[in-house]
Design a protein around this motif. Structure first.
Motif: not given
Length: 291
Positions: A143-145, A152-153, A277-279
């Protein structure tokens, strides 16, 4: 120095936490990625990593940047990955207690996990298995990836996931050192060639429920170690720890059994903390400082 058994489990946890943080805070400089060394990339390689455990521990684990900047990308974080999916368990991997002390000040908190707490911790080591029994498709790594790639895309960045890190504990891929020149541990890919991308991004996420002592509540603890390199020159751009802010009183469990009973809610909440934490990571990849 050892903490004598004069306190309740809850107080022992608080004393150990306060002592550790008091001795560590301000003593170590948190490493930061130097965003002045690169610009927003058009292409990145994200190094894959092993399956993450949904862990539960009693004790003090301090993977925070201000307290233990060397936690990520080292043997101290290996416990939080599925070692049965890897080629072999490192010979120097510390036992569970070392993880509870984050590899530091073992003597100070050696008396913290004892008696019924130790028995509960033994049960807690099976928490990830209990999660999969209730939620067979639970996969924080996947899920994180997926979230990171999509983010990013969406900004026009070409993303490649390098499978080379899938069966290795997270370690720095190429030469890296802190601000004082102390070298970070390298992994088996240290001699690997450069990649055809603006950035190589390495990540080391850990996610767990932690109770400082037997009478303390289990709460979510999530941090994300990040290391960046120039993909074509292998220049180390720095490393940083991103931290989930666990404020408020949601998702707290006073007993391990209560945590297990609420797995259908507690496990997704842990995953959501990882995804939060992704953003920040996307900002860092785009050369926008994150503090």
């Amino acid at each position: 120095m050892k903490i004598p058994y004069l306190f309740s489990p809850a107080l022992r946890g608080l004393v150990a936490s306060a002592a550790m943080l008091g001795m560590l805070s301000g003593c170590l400089n948190a490493p930061m990625v130097d965003t002045s060394k690169y610009s927003a990339p058009k292409s990145v390689v994200i190094e894959d990593f092993p399956d993450m455990k949904a862990a539960a521990v009693i004790g003090v684990v301090v993977p925070k940047s201000y307290a233990f900047p060397g936690f990520h990308f080292s043997r101290n974080a290996d416990f939080f990955y599925m070692d049965d999916e890897l080629d072999e368990l490192p010979a120097d991997a510390p036992p569970m207690f070392k993880y509870q002390s984050a590899g530091l000040l073992d003597g100070l908190i050696v008396g913290m996990v004892a008696g019924s707490e130790a028995a509960t911790q033994k049960r807690a080591e099976g928490f990830h298995g209990a999660v999969l029994a209730r939620l067979p498709d639970f996969d924080m790594r996947k899920d994180f990836l997926a979230s990171l790639r999509k983010s990013l895309e969406a900004q026009g960045i070409a993303v490649t996931i390098a499978q080379s890190g899938r069966r290795n504990y997270p370690r720095h891929r190429w030469a890296a050192a802190d601000a004082d020149g102390n070298k970070y541990p390298l992994g088996p890919l240290a001699s690997s060639p450069a990649v055809d991308a603006d950035l190589l991004v390495q990540v080391s996420p850990v996610a767990f429920y932690m109770a400082p002592g037997g009478l303390n509540a289990y709460r979510r603890n999530v941090t994300l170690g990040v290391a960046l390199y120039n993909g074509r020159t292998k220049q180390f751009l720095g490393r940083q720890t991103l931290e989930f802010s666990n404020s408020g009183f949601s998702y707290q469990y006073m007993k391990f059994d209560t945590l297990v009973a609420d797995i259908p809610v507690a496990a997704p909440a842990l995953r959501d903390a990882v995804l939060s934490l992704v953003p920040q990571l996307v900002d860092l990849i785009n050369a926008r400082p994150v503090k």
